[in-house]
Design a protein around this motif. Sequence first.
Motif, PDB file in Angstrom:
ATOM      1  N   ASN A  38       0.828  -1.206   0.000  1.00  0.00           N
ATOM      2  CA  ASN A  38       0.000   0.000   0.000  1.00  0.00           C
ATOM      3  C   ASN A  38       0.866   1.260   0.000  1.00  0.00           C
ATOM      4  O   ASN A  38       1.033   1.909   1.021  1.00  0.00           O
ATOM      5  CB  ASN A  38      -0.910  -0.025   1.233  1.00  0.00           C
ATOM      6  N   PRO A  39       1.439   1.599  -1.152  1.00  0.00           N
ATOM      7  CA  PRO A  39       2.270   2.802  -1.192  1.00  0.00           C
ATOM      8  C   PRO A  39       1.466   4.057  -0.864  1.00  0.00           C
ATOM      9  O   PRO A  39       0.432   4.300  -1.477  1.00  0.00           O
ATOM     10  CB  PRO A  39       2.783   2.831  -2.633  1.00  0.00           C
ATOM     11  N   PHE A  40       1.937   4.815   0.132  1.00  0.00           N
ATOM     12  CA  PHE A  40       1.191   5.987   0.567  1.00  0.00           C
ATOM     13  C   PHE A  40       1.382   7.162  -0.392  1.00  0.00           C
ATOM     14  O   PHE A  40       0.511   7.982  -0.537  1.00  0.00           O
ATOM     15  CB  PHE A  40       1.663   6.412   1.965  1.00  0.00           C
ATOM     16  N   ILE A  41       2.569   7.228  -0.989  1.00  0.00           N
ATOM     17  CA  ILE A  41       2.868   8.378  -1.837  1.00  0.00           C
ATOM     18  C   ILE A  41       2.607   7.973  -3.278  1.00  0.00           C
ATOM     19  O   ILE A  41       3.181   7.006  -3.773  1.00  0.00           O
ATOM     20  CB  ILE A  41       4.341   8.818  -1.655  1.00  0.00           C
ATOM     21  N   LYS A  42       1.716   8.711  -3.938  1.00  0.00           N
ATOM     22  CA  LYS A  42       1.344   8.337  -5.303  1.00  0.00           C
ATOM     23  C   LYS A  42       2.158   9.095  -6.348  1.00  0.00           C
ATOM     24  O   LYS A  42       1.990   8.877  -7.530  1.00  0.00           O
ATOM     25  CB  LYS A  42      -0.150   8.608  -5.537  1.00  0.00           C
ATOM     26  N   LYS A  43       2.969  10.030  -5.894  1.00  0.00           N
ATOM     27  CA  LYS A  43       3.764  10.804  -6.847  1.00  0.00           C
ATOM     28  C   LYS A  43       5.229  10.771  -6.440  1.00  0.00           C
ATOM     29  O   LYS A  43       5.560  10.633  -5.270  1.00  0.00           O
ATOM     30  CB  LYS A  43       3.281  12.247  -6.867  1.00  0.00           C
ATOM     31  N   ILE A  44       6.075  10.944  -7.435  1.00  0.00           N
ATOM     32  CA  ILE A  44       7.509  10.899  -7.162  1.00  0.00           C
ATOM     33  C   ILE A  44       7.932  12.215  -6.519  1.00  0.00           C
ATOM     34  O   ILE A  44       7.753  13.280  -7.110  1.00  0.00           O
ATOM     35  CB  ILE A  44       8.282  10.676  -8.466  1.00  0.00           C
ATOM     36  N   PRO A  45       8.478  12.173  -5.312  1.00  0.00           N
ATOM     37  CA  PRO A  45       8.913  13.425  -4.676  1.00  0.00           C
ATOM     38  C   PRO A  45      10.248  13.913  -5.252  1.00  0.00           C
ATOM     39  O   PRO A  45      11.221  13.168  -5.312  1.00  0.00           O
ATOM     40  CB  PRO A  45       9.064  13.054  -3.195  1.00  0.00           C
ATOM     41  N   TYR A  80       2.563  12.843 -12.160  1.00  0.00           N
ATOM     42  CA  TYR A  80       3.244  11.850 -11.332  1.00  0.00           C
ATOM     43  C   TYR A  80       4.464  12.407 -10.604  1.00  0.00           C
ATOM     44  O   TYR A  80       5.219  11.660  -9.986  1.00  0.00           O
ATOM     45  CB  TYR A  80       3.637  10.619 -12.164  1.00  0.00           C
ATOM     46  N   GLY A 112      13.374  12.910   1.934  1.00  0.00           N
ATOM     47  CA  GLY A 112      12.487  12.042   1.142  1.00  0.00           C
ATOM     48  C   GLY A 112      12.516  12.308  -0.351  1.00  0.00           C
ATOM     49  O   GLY A 112      11.711  11.748  -1.091  1.00  0.00           O
ATOM     50  N   GLU A 114      13.435  11.829  -4.045  1.00  0.00           N
ATOM     51  CA  GLU A 114      13.997  10.739  -4.834  1.00  0.00           C
ATOM     52  C   GLU A 114      14.798  11.272  -6.010  1.00  0.00           C
ATOM     53  O   GLU A 114      15.634  10.563  -6.563  1.00  0.00           O
ATOM     54  CB  GLU A 114      12.877   9.819  -5.308  1.00  0.00           C
TER      55      GLU A 114
ATOM     56  N   ASN B 204       5.437   1.601   4.031  1.00  0.00           N
ATOM     57  CA  ASN B 204       4.335   2.087   3.189  1.00  0.00           C
ATOM     58  C   ASN B 204       4.330   3.604   3.106  1.00  0.00           C
ATOM     59  O   ASN B 204       4.097   4.184   2.046  1.00  0.00           O
ATOM     60  CB  ASN B 204       2.991   1.613   3.747  1.00  0.00           C
ATOM     61  N   GLN B 205       4.581   4.253   4.246  1.00  0.00           N
ATOM     62  CA  GLN B 205       4.540   5.712   4.262  1.00  0.00           C
ATOM     63  C   GLN B 205       5.669   6.329   3.454  1.00  0.00           C
ATOM     64  O   GLN B 205       5.556   7.450   2.983  1.00  0.00           O
ATOM     65  CB  GLN B 205       4.607   6.217   5.702  1.00  0.00           C
ATOM     66  N   TRP B 207       6.925   4.852   0.732  1.00  0.00           N
ATOM     67  CA  TRP B 207       6.943   4.256  -0.589  1.00  0.00           C
ATOM     68  C   TRP B 207       6.179   5.129  -1.570  1.00  0.00           C
ATOM     69  O   TRP B 207       4.976   5.294  -1.444  1.00  0.00           O
ATOM     70  CB  TRP B 207       6.351   2.847  -0.511  1.00  0.00           C
ATOM     71  N   ALA B 208       6.903   5.695  -2.518  1.00  0.00           N
ATOM     72  CA  ALA B 208       6.272   6.493  -3.572  1.00  0.00           C
ATOM     73  C   ALA B 208       6.206   5.650  -4.827  1.00  0.00           C
ATOM     74  O   ALA B 208       7.223   5.182  -5.322  1.00  0.00           O
ATOM     75  CB  ALA B 208       7.079   7.758  -3.833  1.00  0.00           C
ATOM     76  N   PHE B 209       4.991   5.430  -5.313  1.00  0.00           N
ATOM     77  CA  PHE B 209       4.839   4.603  -6.504  1.00  0.00           C
ATOM     78  C   PHE B 209       3.702   5.133  -7.352  1.00  0.00           C
ATOM     79  O   PHE B 209       2.611   5.385  -6.847  1.00  0.00           O
ATOM     80  CB  PHE B 209       4.558   3.153  -6.100  1.00  0.00           C
ATOM     81  N   ASN B 210       3.977   5.335  -8.616  1.00  0.00           N
ATOM     82  CA  ASN B 210       2.943   5.798  -9.536  1.00  0.00           C
ATOM     83  C   ASN B 210       2.761   4.762 -10.632  1.00  0.00           C
ATOM     84  O   ASN B 210       3.699   4.409 -11.342  1.00  0.00           O
ATOM     85  CB  ASN B 210       3.334   7.147 -10.136  1.00  0.00           C
ATOM     86  N   VAL B 213       3.706   5.668 -14.286  1.00  0.00           N
ATOM     87  CA  VAL B 213       5.124   5.639 -14.641  1.00  0.00           C
ATOM     88  C   VAL B 213       5.588   4.192 -14.816  1.00  0.00           C
ATOM     89  O   VAL B 213       6.397   3.882 -15.685  1.00  0.00           O
ATOM     90  CB  VAL B 213       5.967   6.352 -13.564  1.00  0.00           C
ATOM     91  N   TYR B 247      11.465   0.742 -12.914  1.00  0.00           N
ATOM     92  CA  TYR B 247      10.940   1.804 -12.067  1.00  0.00           C
ATOM     93  C   TYR B 247      10.405   1.239 -10.753  1.00  0.00           C
ATOM     94  O   TYR B 247      10.649   1.783  -9.677  1.00  0.00           O
ATOM     95  CB  TYR B 247       9.832   2.578 -12.794  1.00  0.00           C
ATOM     96  N   LYS B 254      14.105   2.456  -2.942  1.00  0.00           N
ATOM     97  CA  LYS B 254      14.134   3.765  -2.297  1.00  0.00           C
ATOM     98  C   LYS B 254      13.259   3.782  -1.046  1.00  0.00           C
ATOM     99  O   LYS B 254      13.598   4.433  -0.060  1.00  0.00           O
ATOM    100  CB  LYS B 254      13.662   4.838  -3.279  1.00  0.00           C
ATOM    101  N   LYS B 258      14.642   4.887   2.454  1.00  0.00           N
ATOM    102  CA  LYS B 258      14.060   6.024   3.170  1.00  0.00           C
ATOM    103  C   LYS B 258      13.609   5.618   4.566  1.00  0.00           C
ATOM    104  O   LYS B 258      13.548   6.455   5.452  1.00  0.00           O
ATOM    105  CB  LYS B 258      12.828   6.528   2.398  1.00  0.00           C
TER     106      LYS B 258
END
Lengths: 444, 284
Positions: A38-45, A80, A112, A114, B204-205, B207-210, B213, B247, B254, B258
Amino acid sequence: MIIFFKKKYYIIIIINLFILLSFSNAFCKDYTYININNPFIKKIPVAIPDFKNRTSKEYKIDYGEKARQILVNGLSFTGYIKTINKGAYIYMPSKTGITKQEINFKNWTIIGAEFLITGVITEIKDNIKIELRLFDTFKENFILGKIYTGAKSDIRIMVHRFCSEISYYLTGEKGIFNSKLVFISTVKKNKEIFISDFDGYNPKQITHHKSITLSPSWSSDGQFVAYTSYVKGNPDIYIQNLKKQKISRIGFKGVNITPDWVPNKLVLAACLSYSGDHEIYLLTIKGKIIKRITNNWGIDISPEFSPDGKKIAFVSKRSGTPQIYIKDLDTNQVKRITFNGNYNTSPAWSLDGNRLAYIGVGKAHNNIYVIGTDGSQCIQLTNNAGNNEDPAWSSDSNLITFTSTREGVSRIYVMTASGDEQRCLLKLEGSQTDPEWSLVNANN
Amino acid sequence: MNSLYSLISRGFLAINNGYKNKHNLFLYVISLFLHIFFFLGLFFIQNFNSAKIFPQAISVNLGSLVSNFKEEINISQPNSVKKSINSPKLSKTNKIKTKANLQKKQKQLKKLKSIKKKSYKSSNVAINAKKKQVKKNKTDALNNVLARLKKQVEKNKSKKSSIAKTSSNASPSANTTYGYGSNKTGKISHKINLYNLKIISQINQNWAFNERVAGTNKNLEAIIGIKILKNGQIRNIQFEKNSGNKYFDNSVFKAVKKSNPLPELPKGYPFYKVALRFTPYGLK
């Protein structure tokens, strides 16, 4: 004997290796498996610190900050990438260095980020030189760097080229940075066509019909815009050559509405009613009918070609209420796509070919939905925010532009393909409708 | 391997030649010992792992938290107590004795009954009194036997546990090497479960995944093995399995980087090895 001893040593080494291997096996065994899904971040920081300005401070306008703002705004149109707020940065490379050797990447991984983008601006009289570099902070890699030189007025173009480069690195697609936006805006109670940059910047009026103008559509090469206008009292289709400023008219008896170009061809489909019934026809750019596409007693309207040009989506009333259908042009098979709601219209095909965005006309409000081209996975993207209409996709299928009356007047908005981050694109006088992005010109 | 064969053949030759070359024979014996050592190593080394306190495979599902905990606790209760009841020989003899006692008493009862039937037919009251006495005797005897048994069992148990503590690594197959009671292991598995949840939420917190992409491929799975030190520092980040999507693999790597450092390990863990299985199926 010497050889013999050597062999002995070999054996001892082999045995030791085996023992080591058996040890390593034993250690592998005690891994505990944990599922993470469950990735919390949906966009690449991404971190974009202040740009370094190599020029002395005589110049009043800080082009460094300007370029940075353009970059941040531009990257937000990828859908993204998210730029980390400047307040979180603990280090300012603009004061020291911007190359790989001078950067301590731990300063960026700890917040954080990337990716890291550094920039240098050099002002040379009326010209400007921009150096931009993209780094992977975790791999501590230099990924790509570009130097752009040009007039100060072209700063947007230069920075957006770099946005394209980043997009290409991440997705293999150039993104929407070269595309243009066409839309309708009211000018003195008349509806006229405007063209702007992809982000709504720099709008220009291209028609002066002083009449009602509707449903503009880009040709694939971005040279023609076809639209419907009531200049001569009757709704006719007009095709405007943007370079030569030439306009041609297609005016059959009855209505001539909702033009849509066949991808990569100068052929368009439109709804004509000269036969007494609203049907969809295929037309040449000069207005000659190539063939009739639909043949049904109900009204057929709003043609929209799939990106490969092999299928056509349209709205039909053949089942009693307006619903969206897809016709396969090779097999002539027609399939109904929408079954929810009594009134679905205005289909827009995503450029990856997998989804359709459309308007679901509701009792209280009209909303935008996205549905798979097989009729599955219908998702409502807007809710409780006025009437939302006229969806259109970006060329990378990451964004949807639409019009909304959530602030009273109809304005153009943008959201991601999943409905996140809905925001107003531009604020002009009057009301705006019918936005559509042009496809990216391959030559650019 | 060729050299190994040649060595063995040389050894055989040495035997055939009537121990002409004693040096060769000596080497042959050494190699034999080394072989034995090697195979023994293959068998037993895997059990030397003293840090194997926690259960081997936990799949933690956020949806069904409570039930999982219960299961873990049930599983982790060792059956050493049961074993110790069954194993000592003394208790068996005791059982036999009690059986014998019971049989005797039953015989006596029958005799009494037969006597009663014959001689004391009219006096029912007296018979009842006698019956009661017999019953009392019977229950008393049983209770005594039970108490004795319990004492012996306890004695055995304490002896066994002391043995287990002193020679914890000596017996490779027994569960008793852990030397913990049932409650203790239960608590530990509970602690480590909580710790696992902390890891999951922290990673999870970060983890950035789109999905856009990554492309439309939905069957992505990558497994990363990590070692967590006592203070929560992550060491030895290794891909156990790549997803094939560059990706996705990067984003996962990462996320782990992190998340360094993770929370401190629960007490009693010098380190903790985890394989993180990343699958982004919660996405839309």
